[in-house]
Motif scaffolding. Structure first.
Motif, short mmCIF file in Angstrom:
data_model
loop_
_atom_site.label_atom_id
_atom_site.label_comp_id
_atom_site.label_asym_id
_atom_site.label_seq_id
_atom_site.Cartn_x
_atom_site.Cartn_y
_atom_site.Cartn_z
N MET A 177 -28.55 11.43 81.29
CA MET A 177 -27.22 11.39 80.69
C MET A 177 -26.75 9.94 80.67
O MET A 177 -26.94 9.20 81.64
CB MET A 177 -26.26 12.26 81.49
CG MET A 177 -24.90 12.45 80.86
SD MET A 177 -23.86 13.55 81.86
CE MET A 177 -24.80 15.09 81.79
N ASP A 226 -20.64 10.73 68.40
CA ASP A 226 -21.84 10.99 69.19
C ASP A 226 -22.83 11.85 68.41
O ASP A 226 -24.04 11.59 68.40
CB ASP A 226 -21.46 11.69 70.50
CG ASP A 226 -22.56 11.61 71.55
OD1 ASP A 226 -23.40 10.70 71.45
OD2 ASP A 226 -22.57 12.44 72.48
N PRO A 269 -26.72 15.61 72.53
CA PRO A 269 -25.51 14.89 72.97
C PRO A 269 -24.58 15.81 73.76
O PRO A 269 -24.31 16.94 73.34
CB PRO A 269 -24.87 14.43 71.65
CG PRO A 269 -25.40 15.36 70.61
CD PRO A 269 -26.79 15.74 71.06
N PHE A 270 -24.13 15.33 74.91
CA PHE A 270 -23.30 16.15 75.78
C PHE A 270 -21.81 15.95 75.51
O PHE A 270 -20.99 16.83 75.83
CB PHE A 270 -23.60 15.82 77.25
CG PHE A 270 -23.00 16.78 78.24
CD1 PHE A 270 -23.29 18.13 78.17
CD2 PHE A 270 -22.13 16.34 79.23
CE1 PHE A 270 -22.74 19.03 79.09
CE2 PHE A 270 -21.57 17.22 80.14
CZ PHE A 270 -21.88 18.57 80.07
N ALA A 271 -21.45 14.83 74.90
CA ALA A 271 -20.03 14.56 74.63
C ALA A 271 -19.36 15.67 73.81
O ALA A 271 -18.23 16.06 74.11
CB ALA A 271 -19.87 13.21 73.95
N LEU A 277 -18.37 18.47 76.06
CA LEU A 277 -17.17 18.12 76.82
C LEU A 277 -15.93 18.17 75.94
O LEU A 277 -14.87 18.63 76.36
CB LEU A 277 -17.32 16.71 77.41
CG LEU A 277 -18.33 16.52 78.54
CD1 LEU A 277 -18.52 15.03 78.84
CD2 LEU A 277 -17.87 17.25 79.80
N SER A 323 -16.56 12.80 69.96
CA SER A 323 -17.55 13.87 69.82
C SER A 323 -18.32 13.76 68.51
O SER A 323 -19.56 13.86 68.49
CB SER A 323 -16.87 15.24 69.91
OG SER A 323 -16.22 15.40 71.16
N LEU A 361 -20.10 13.55 87.02
CA LEU A 361 -21.29 13.44 86.17
C LEU A 361 -22.20 12.31 86.61
O LEU A 361 -23.42 12.37 86.44
CB LEU A 361 -20.88 13.21 84.71
CG LEU A 361 -20.20 14.36 83.98
CD1 LEU A 361 -19.97 14.00 82.52
CD2 LEU A 361 -21.03 15.65 84.07
N ASP A 407 -21.06 9.35 78.58
CA ASP A 407 -20.60 10.70 78.93
C ASP A 407 -19.71 10.66 80.17
O ASP A 407 -18.70 11.38 80.24
CB ASP A 407 -21.81 11.61 79.18
CG ASP A 407 -22.65 11.83 77.94
OD1 ASP A 407 -22.05 12.04 76.86
OD2 ASP A 407 -23.88 11.77 78.03
#
Length: 263
Positions: free
Chosen positions: A183, A117, A233-235, A238, A114, A167, A187
């Motif tokens: 994305m 990223d 950033p999507f990480a 998550l 995370s 995803l 991810d």
């Protein structure tokens, strides 16, 4: 619980957090984590051992490099403190057990992915955020080993598949319709790694929380940056959601998340 055990766990967390800083700063730039030894990224001078003690050295140096006197990024001690606190919470919740070691490894990997990223997304030397594949590979391998030890290998294997595919398909159709990437594959792989540790039963809850955090972050970024196309950033979304799941697994598993998503 023994206060000395808690203190020792916190110290281990500080050390792991310090090592995490090294990984975050070096791995994306293909710099060895062994050589050279620790150095100031601004003046390039070597950092002696007494200036490299997690958190303590930052306080004693008043947040500045001993050589160039420039500010040391606050992310260094914050990462160390965050890791230590999470390690302590894991110890308080699970005690010294197999699950403790499982989630210590998991939290370490989740934070590393995370924060890497976030760091690479903010660094102008990188076009987008970066998730090193080595973390994902190690995480999936470790997750499956713990799955074998717990006797639920298929449950965690299904978590890997579900995390990746849930995803992959929306991102695939988005790219076909909008003709641009929404994305990255990192991810998908990261969610697969989360599934390797938490199993297929976690996927709906983690995705729900991550989507919510993503929407909130998107609104904030649009307001501040005034740019609807600014990449987020999507990480990290998550990652935060996975950590929440670990600490509140029993509560979250009592809720029918699939009905929430459908509704």
């Amino acid at each position: 619980m023994d206060i000395l055990s808690i203190i020792f766990t916190g110290i281990i967390g500080l050390v792991f957090g310090s090592f995490m800083n090294v990984l975050i700063m070096r791995v994306p730039k293909n710099i060895s984590i062994v050589k050279p030894s620790s150095f100031c990224p601004q003046c390039m001078e070597d950092i002696v051992w007494k200036d490299n003690i997690p958190v303590v050295s930052y306080i004693l140096l008043k947040g500045r490099c001993r050589h160039c006197k420039k500010s040391i990024p606050i992310m260094y001690p914050m990462t160390e403190i965050l890791t230590a606190l999470l390690f302590i919470i894991i110890y308080l919740k699970f005690g010294l057990s197999l699950i403790f070691f499982k989630y210590v490894i998991f939290i370490f990997l989740v934070l590393t992915v995370s924060l890497t990223d976030i760091y690479t997304s903010a660094d102008e030397n990188f076009e987008t955020g970066m998730i090193p594949t080595v973390y994902i590979a190690l995480g999936i391998f470790a997750g499956l080993i713990f799955g074998l030890l717990e006797g639920y290998f298929a449950y965690y294997l299904a978590g890997i598949a579900a995390g990746y595919l849930i995803l992959f398909f929306p991102a695939y159709f988005y790219s076909k319709i909008r003709h641009k990437e929404g994305m990255g594959e990192g991810d998908f792989m990261f969610f697969a790694m989360i599934g390797a540790f938490t199993g297929i039963g976690s996927i709906a809850a983690v995705l729900t929380f991550a989507s919510f955090f993503g929407i909130v972050a998107g609104i904030i970024v649009i307001i501040i940056m005034k740019d609807r196309n600014y990449p987020i950033p999507f990480a990290p979304m998550l990652g935060v959601s996975a950590i929440i799941y670990v600490f509140f697994e029993e509560l979250l598993n009592s809720y029918n998340w699939s009905s929430f998503i459908i509704n």
